[in-house]
Enzyme design. Structure first.
Site, PDB file in Angstrom:
ATOM      1  N   PHE A   1     -14.312  -0.848  17.812  1.00  0.00           N
ATOM      2  CA  PHE A   1     -13.582  -1.587  18.841  1.00  0.00           C
ATOM      3  C   PHE A   1     -13.416  -0.736  20.100  1.00  0.00           C
ATOM      4  O   PHE A   1     -12.431  -0.045  20.269  1.00  0.00           O
ATOM      5  CB  PHE A   1     -12.218  -2.046  18.312  1.00  0.00           C
ATOM      6  CG  PHE A   1     -12.293  -2.992  17.145  1.00  0.00           C
ATOM      7  CD1 PHE A   1     -13.298  -3.957  17.070  1.00  0.00           C
ATOM      8  CD2 PHE A   1     -11.367  -2.918  16.116  1.00  0.00           C
ATOM      9  CE1 PHE A   1     -13.376  -4.829  15.989  1.00  0.00           C
ATOM     10  CE2 PHE A   1     -11.430  -3.791  15.037  1.00  0.00           C
ATOM     11  CZ  PHE A   1     -12.446  -4.740  14.967  1.00  0.00           C
TER      12      PHE A   1
ATOM     13  N   TYR B   1       4.079  -5.836  17.215  1.00  0.00           N
ATOM     14  CA  TYR B   1       4.347  -5.067  15.992  1.00  0.00           C
ATOM     15  C   TYR B   1       5.259  -3.878  16.318  1.00  0.00           C
ATOM     16  O   TYR B   1       6.337  -3.712  15.732  1.00  0.00           O
ATOM     17  CB  TYR B   1       3.018  -4.611  15.379  1.00  0.00           C
ATOM     18  CG  TYR B   1       3.149  -3.555  14.333  1.00  0.00           C
ATOM     19  CD1 TYR B   1       3.989  -3.740  13.245  1.00  0.00           C
ATOM     20  CD2 TYR B   1       2.425  -2.360  14.420  1.00  0.00           C
ATOM     21  CE1 TYR B   1       4.114  -2.763  12.267  1.00  0.00           C
ATOM     22  CE2 TYR B   1       2.538  -1.388  13.462  1.00  0.00           C
ATOM     23  CZ  TYR B   1       3.390  -1.582  12.388  1.00  0.00           C
ATOM     24  OH  TYR B   1       3.508  -0.608  11.437  1.00  0.00           O
TER      25      TYR B   1
ATOM     26  N   HIS C   1      -8.241  -2.512   8.346  1.00  0.00           N
ATOM     27  CA  HIS C   1      -8.103  -1.093   8.712  1.00  0.00           C
ATOM     28  C   HIS C   1      -9.435  -0.348   8.679  1.00  0.00           C
ATOM     29  O   HIS C   1     -10.351  -0.707   7.938  1.00  0.00           O
ATOM     30  CB  HIS C   1      -7.072  -0.415   7.805  1.00  0.00           C
ATOM     31  CG  HIS C   1      -5.682  -0.900   8.079  1.00  0.00           C
ATOM     32  ND1 HIS C   1      -4.949  -1.609   7.174  1.00  0.00           N
ATOM     33  CD2 HIS C   1      -4.913  -0.817   9.191  1.00  0.00           C
ATOM     34  CE1 HIS C   1      -3.778  -1.934   7.714  1.00  0.00           C
ATOM     35  NE2 HIS C   1      -3.737  -1.469   8.941  1.00  0.00           N
ATOM     36  N   LEU C   2      -9.470   0.685   9.511  1.00  0.00           N
ATOM     37  CA  LEU C   2     -10.754   1.340   9.774  1.00  0.00           C
ATOM     38  C   LEU C   2     -11.417   1.921   8.520  1.00  0.00           C
ATOM     39  O   LEU C   2     -12.565   1.580   8.211  1.00  0.00           O
ATOM     40  CB  LEU C   2     -10.547   2.450  10.823  1.00  0.00           C
ATOM     41  CG  LEU C   2     -11.811   3.232  11.159  1.00  0.00           C
ATOM     42  CD1 LEU C   2     -12.845   2.344  11.839  1.00  0.00           C
ATOM     43  CD2 LEU C   2     -11.488   4.450  12.032  1.00  0.00           C
TER      44      LEU C   2
ATOM     45  N   ASN D   1      -1.402   6.926  11.236  1.00  0.00           N
ATOM     46  CA  ASN D   1      -2.289   5.996  10.516  1.00  0.00           C
ATOM     47  C   ASN D   1      -2.429   6.343   9.035  1.00  0.00           C
ATOM     48  O   ASN D   1      -3.077   7.343   8.699  1.00  0.00           O
ATOM     49  CB  ASN D   1      -3.665   5.976  11.180  1.00  0.00           C
ATOM     50  CG  ASN D   1      -3.647   5.142  12.445  1.00  0.00           C
ATOM     51  OD1 ASN D   1      -2.910   5.445  13.384  1.00  0.00           O
ATOM     52  ND2 ASN D   1      -4.413   4.070  12.465  1.00  0.00           N
TER      53      ASN D   1
ATOM     54  N   TYR E   1       0.813  -1.221   0.000  1.00  0.00           N
ATOM     55  CA  TYR E   1       0.000   0.000   0.000  1.00  0.00           C
ATOM     56  C   TYR E   1       0.853   1.281   0.000  1.00  0.00           C
ATOM     57  O   TYR E   1       0.732   2.118  -0.895  1.00  0.00           O
ATOM     58  CB  TYR E   1      -0.937  -0.054   1.207  1.00  0.00           C
ATOM     59  CG  TYR E   1      -1.738   1.188   1.490  1.00  0.00           C
ATOM     60  CD1 TYR E   1      -2.359   1.908   0.470  1.00  0.00           C
ATOM     61  CD2 TYR E   1      -1.900   1.638   2.802  1.00  0.00           C
ATOM     62  CE1 TYR E   1      -3.116   3.040   0.754  1.00  0.00           C
ATOM     63  CE2 TYR E   1      -2.656   2.754   3.098  1.00  0.00           C
ATOM     64  CZ  TYR E   1      -3.253   3.461   2.074  1.00  0.00           C
ATOM     65  OH  TYR E   1      -3.994   4.573   2.364  1.00  0.00           O
ATOM     66  N   ILE E   2       1.724   1.429   0.982  1.00  0.00           N
ATOM     67  CA  ILE E   2       2.505   2.674   1.054  1.00  0.00           C
ATOM     68  C   ILE E   2       3.671   2.591   0.056  1.00  0.00           C
ATOM     69  O   ILE E   2       4.025   3.574  -0.601  1.00  0.00           O
ATOM     70  CB  ILE E   2       3.000   2.937   2.493  1.00  0.00           C
ATOM     71  CG1 ILE E   2       1.807   2.914   3.458  1.00  0.00           C
ATOM     72  CG2 ILE E   2       3.712   4.290   2.584  1.00  0.00           C
ATOM     73  CD1 ILE E   2       2.166   2.971   4.926  1.00  0.00           C
TER      74      ILE E   2
ATOM     75  N   ARG F   1      -9.683  -3.681  21.138  1.00  0.00           N
ATOM     76  CA  ARG F   1      -8.682  -4.655  20.690  1.00  0.00           C
ATOM     77  C   ARG F   1      -7.492  -4.653  21.644  1.00  0.00           C
ATOM     78  O   ARG F   1      -7.048  -3.582  22.065  1.00  0.00           O
ATOM     79  CB  ARG F   1      -8.128  -4.227  19.314  1.00  0.00           C
ATOM     80  CG  ARG F   1      -8.883  -4.693  18.147  1.00  0.00           C
ATOM     81  CD  ARG F   1      -8.163  -4.416  16.843  1.00  0.00           C
ATOM     82  NE  ARG F   1      -7.423  -3.154  16.755  1.00  0.00           N
ATOM     83  CZ  ARG F   1      -7.019  -2.615  15.615  1.00  0.00           C
ATOM     84  NH1 ARG F   1      -7.266  -3.211  14.471  1.00  0.00           N
ATOM     85  NH2 ARG F   1      -6.355  -1.488  15.590  1.00  0.00           N
TER      86      ARG F   1
HETATM   87  N1  UDP Z   1     -11.046   0.131  14.358  1.00  0.00           N
HETATM   88  C1  UDP Z   1     -12.383  -0.113  14.631  1.00  0.00           C
HETATM   89  N2  UDP Z   1     -13.059  -0.977  13.795  1.00  0.00           N
HETATM   90  C2  UDP Z   1     -12.470  -1.588  12.740  1.00  0.00           C
HETATM   91  C3  UDP Z   1     -11.107  -1.322  12.474  1.00  0.00           C
HETATM   92  C4  UDP Z   1     -10.432  -0.451  13.305  1.00  0.00           C
HETATM   93  O1  UDP Z   1     -12.946   0.416  15.572  1.00  0.00           O
HETATM   94  O2  UDP Z   1     -13.135  -2.373  12.042  1.00  0.00           O
HETATM   95  C5  UDP Z   1     -10.311   1.090  15.207  1.00  0.00           C
HETATM   96  C6  UDP Z   1      -9.072   0.504  15.882  1.00  0.00           C
HETATM   97  O3  UDP Z   1      -9.393  -0.059  17.134  1.00  0.00           O
HETATM   98  C7  UDP Z   1      -8.184   1.751  16.006  1.00  0.00           C
HETATM   99  C8  UDP Z   1      -8.576   2.612  14.809  1.00  0.00           C
HETATM  100  O4  UDP Z   1      -9.835   2.112  14.363  1.00  0.00           O
HETATM  101  O5  UDP Z   1      -8.521   2.466  17.163  1.00  0.00           O
HETATM  102  C9  UDP Z   1      -7.591   2.491  13.652  1.00  0.00           C
HETATM  103  O6  UDP Z   1      -7.365   1.112  13.435  1.00  0.00           O
HETATM  104  P1  UDP Z   1      -6.624   0.565  12.154  1.00  0.00           P
HETATM  105  O7  UDP Z   1      -6.713  -0.927  12.206  1.00  0.00           O
HETATM  106  O8  UDP Z   1      -7.141   1.253  10.945  1.00  0.00           O
HETATM  107  O9  UDP Z   1      -5.113   1.058  12.334  1.00  0.00           O
HETATM  108  P2  UDP Z   1      -4.067   0.797  13.535  1.00  0.00           P
HETATM  109  O10 UDP Z   1      -4.302   1.933  14.515  1.00  0.00           O
HETATM  110  O11 UDP Z   1      -4.327  -0.548  14.111  1.00  0.00           O
HETATM  111  O12 UDP Z   1      -2.746   0.902  12.865  1.00  0.00           O
END
Ligand code: UDP
Length: 345
Positions: A228, A161, A209-210, A190, A32-33, A302
């Site tokens: 989450f 990670y 990802h969100l 992000n 992606y990046i 999470r």
């Molecule tokens: N998140 C959420 N629902 C989802 C995916 C992500 O609520 O289906 C939340 C996650 O807990 C975090 C934020 O969105 O607080 C960004 O998560 P993402 O997985 O996009 O990136 P990360 O912060 O893990 O790198």
């Protein structure tokens, strides 16, 4: 070892054209990046050589330069790349980067992120290549003691990670002192968004990802979005993140390469905007931009997710002359939405 045509592909231009250009090895160039950075490198007059095992990356995402397909742990393949043509610098994107997976299967993160970086650094140094740009992460900070987070903030990762990336950052300090390897570690917040022409964008299987998940709900591919956790100590209870457009991340890599080429020493930089958005705010904005209703359901937080991660990006502003251009929520979501509707891969 020579490249076979199956492993090695030249995109768009004949090989002789590249003899006059500076070559930069981009691990994870089909990701992606990485793929946005490959395109930006070519637009800036460099010759990108992508190395990708295509486990997460997509062949179709490499629009410029060369693509070698294979694994970073394959030392013979790495050797052949450095032997094939002079490489001036390495941009190292290839890694595993999922918080949840890193909590469930940390072995992958130590073996692949740390282990492969060791191999890559060994081979590049043996060929006298001493400029290295690392994709690092805000996850190296852990639960922030203060927000916004600057680069001097203590690094106490709470997931494997972040821990694996911190290991590499620490190695780089010692490699600089001992071997003269000059590095820039870019601590991404992000990543979000897609190219303005919707040719490149985010495509993970499964998508975790969100923003892409919200857009899949908007498209009707997912029934609802799980939020989450909504009992974090934030203004609306959902997690706050600092979203940064992938094109702004790409331009930061070019600026970091130029910084190293000027003979500046090793550095670390935060790449974010300084502005945080909660999960609920992102959902609302996406609903407005897509003009779709986004049904949500709150589920438990999470493991390994800090409540709030927001960058202080001043060091990158001042030293690299880097400023985000596309990282307002509207541009990030609308470019991602355009990509989602006509994705090529
Ligand atoms: N998140 C959420 N629902 C989802 C995916 C992500 O609520 O289906 C939340 C996650 O807990 C975090 C934020 O969105 O607080 C960004 O998560 P993402 O997985 O996009 O990136 P990360 O912060 O893990 O790198």
């Amino acid at each position: 070892m020579c490249f076979t045509s199956a492993m090695w592909r030249r995109v768009l231009l004949g090989s002789s054209y590249f003899d006059f250009m500076t070559s930069i090895l981009v691990t994870g160039g089909a990701g992606y990046i990485g793929c946005h950075t490959v395109r930006e490198l070519a637009r800036s007059g460099y010759h990108p050589i992508s190395l990708d095992n295509l486990s997460e990356g997509h062949r179709e995402a490499v629009l410029e330069g060369d693509l070698a397909t294979g694994d970073l742990s394959d030392e013979a393949l790495l050797e052949s790349i450095f032997q094939d043509q002079p490489v001036d610098a390495v941009m190292h994107f290839a890694s595993r980067c999922y918080v949840r997976e890193s909590m469930e299967n940390p072995r992958l993160y130590y073996e692949q992120n740390v282990g492969n970086a060791l191999v890559l650094l060994r081979v590049m140094l043996s060929h006298g290549v001493k400029k290295f740009i690392l994709s690092s992460t805000c996850a190296t900070y852990g639960n922030p003691e203060r927000v916004p987070i600057d680069e001097t903030h203590p690094q106490n990762p709470i997931n494997s990670y972040g821990e694996s990336k911190l290991f590499i950052e620490r190695m780089l300090k010692h490699y600089d002192r001992a071997y003269g390897l000059r590095s820039v570690s870019l601590r991404y917040f992000n990543a979000a968004g897609a190219s303005l022409d919707a040719q490149l964008g985010e495509s993970h299987h499964p998508e975790t990802h969100l923003i892409p998940r919200i857009l899949k709900v908007a498209k009707g591919e997912l029934e609802k979005l799980q939020i989450f956790g909504d009992d974090y100590p934030t203004h609306d209870g959902s997690c706050i993140r600092d979203y940064i457009h992938v094109l702004d991340l790409a331009s930061a890599h070019i600026a970091a390469y130029r910084w190293l080429s000027e003979g500046q020493g090793s550095e670390v930089f935060n790449l974010g905007t300084g502005q945080g958005h909660s999960v609920k705010q992102v959902v609302t904005a996406a609903g407005q931009i897509t003009e779709q209703e986004i049904p949500v359901e709150v589920s438990p937080g999470r493991a390994g997710d800090p409540p709030q991660l927001v960058a202080n990006p001043r060091r990158a502003n001042q030293l690299l002359g880097w400023w985000p251009k596309y990282s307002d929520l509207e541009t990030m979501i609308s470019t991602a939405w355009a990509w989602e509707q006509k994705r090529r891969y």
